[in-house]
Design a protein around this motif. Sequence first.
Motif, PDB file in Angstrom:
ATOM      1  N   UNK A 136       0.827  -1.212   0.000  1.00  0.00           N
ATOM      2  CA  UNK A 136       0.000   0.000   0.000  1.00  0.00           C
ATOM      3  C   UNK A 136       0.860   1.260   0.000  1.00  0.00           C
ATOM      4  N   UNK A 137       1.894   1.272   0.831  1.00  0.00           N
ATOM      5  CA  UNK A 137       2.755   2.455   0.879  1.00  0.00           C
ATOM      6  C   UNK A 137       3.436   2.698  -0.463  1.00  0.00           C
ATOM      7  N   UNK A 143       7.805   5.661  -0.916  1.00  0.00           N
ATOM      8  CA  UNK A 143       8.791   4.621  -1.202  1.00  0.00           C
ATOM      9  C   UNK A 143       9.712   4.297  -0.035  1.00  0.00           C
ATOM     10  N   UNK A 144      10.211   5.305   0.665  1.00  0.00           N
ATOM     11  CA  UNK A 144      11.125   5.027   1.777  1.00  0.00           C
ATOM     12  C   UNK A 144      10.438   4.214   2.865  1.00  0.00           C
ATOM     13  N   UNK A 149       9.028  -1.230   5.440  1.00  0.00           N
ATOM     14  CA  UNK A 149       8.071  -2.305   5.720  1.00  0.00           C
ATOM     15  C   UNK A 149       8.521  -3.611   5.066  1.00  0.00           C
ATOM     16  N   UNK A 150       8.959  -3.540   3.805  1.00  0.00           N
ATOM     17  CA  UNK A 150       9.424  -4.752   3.119  1.00  0.00           C
ATOM     18  C   UNK A 150      10.684  -5.315   3.779  1.00  0.00           C
ATOM     19  N   UNK A 151      11.595  -4.439   4.190  1.00  0.00           N
ATOM     20  CA  UNK A 151      12.808  -4.918   4.862  1.00  0.00           C
ATOM     21  C   UNK A 151      12.474  -5.577   6.202  1.00  0.00           C
ATOM     22  N   UNK A 152      11.513  -5.024   6.915  1.00  0.00           N
ATOM     23  CA  UNK A 152      11.093  -5.631   8.180  1.00  0.00           C
ATOM     24  C   UNK A 152      10.475  -7.008   7.927  1.00  0.00           C
ATOM     25  N   UNK A 168      14.225  -4.972  -4.002  1.00  0.00           N
ATOM     26  CA  UNK A 168      15.077  -4.623  -5.140  1.00  0.00           C
ATOM     27  C   UNK A 168      14.459  -3.553  -6.020  1.00  0.00           C
ATOM     28  N   UNK A 169      13.171  -3.681  -6.295  1.00  0.00           N
ATOM     29  CA  UNK A 169      12.463  -2.722  -7.158  1.00  0.00           C
ATOM     30  C   UNK A 169      12.486  -1.325  -6.547  1.00  0.00           C
ATOM     31  N   UNK A 170      12.180  -1.238  -5.249  1.00  0.00           N
ATOM     32  CA  UNK A 170      12.131   0.076  -4.605  1.00  0.00           C
ATOM     33  C   UNK A 170      13.533   0.654  -4.457  1.00  0.00           C
ATOM     34  N   UNK A 171      14.512  -0.186  -4.124  1.00  0.00           N
ATOM     35  CA  UNK A 171      15.890   0.314  -4.021  1.00  0.00           C
ATOM     36  C   UNK A 171      16.348   0.893  -5.362  1.00  0.00           C
TER      37      UNK A 171
END
Length: 179
Positions: A136-137, A143-144, A149-152, A168-171
Amino acid sequence: MRLLNLVVAAVLCGFPVVAVAQPTSDELLDRLAQPDLRNWDVVEQQLYQAWSRSGSASADYLLRQGRDALEASDYEAAYDHLTALTDHAPDFAEGWNARATLLFQMGAYGPSIADIQRVLALEPRHFGALTGLGIMLEEMGQMETALEAFRAAHAIHPHRPDIEEAIGRIERELEGSTL
């Protein structure tokens, strides 16, 4: 039924019957975090089953009814069942998670995120809720925070390819925006 007959026969013959304890959600989460875990999908499924057991037959029934209605795209019935569930069992994280999923599918991100906050207050290692929050974010352009959230979620469940792909996509997107 056959298992019950075998247990009864064993008891009548004097054989000891030992119940096999189900692993707790904490034990399953600890297993899931192991980097060399090969059968992570089996452990993940066991974890979702453990999270879906509230200890109350009525709460479990409402969860099943809500999920069935959600699967049938009967959002009104799903909302009614899942809201009754969260009212009846406010300390049952999976009730909040199921309703967060429904609200997400309805496009109601604000209420969905509020329900995810309840899930995480009750079960901080709920990687599914964290993944949903990340989705959702990201869709909202945050993005940050989505990356956090994905890293957690990845720290809890390092095996899901969709979480790794999202990171990977967001980074890549964040790196591109700083150039």
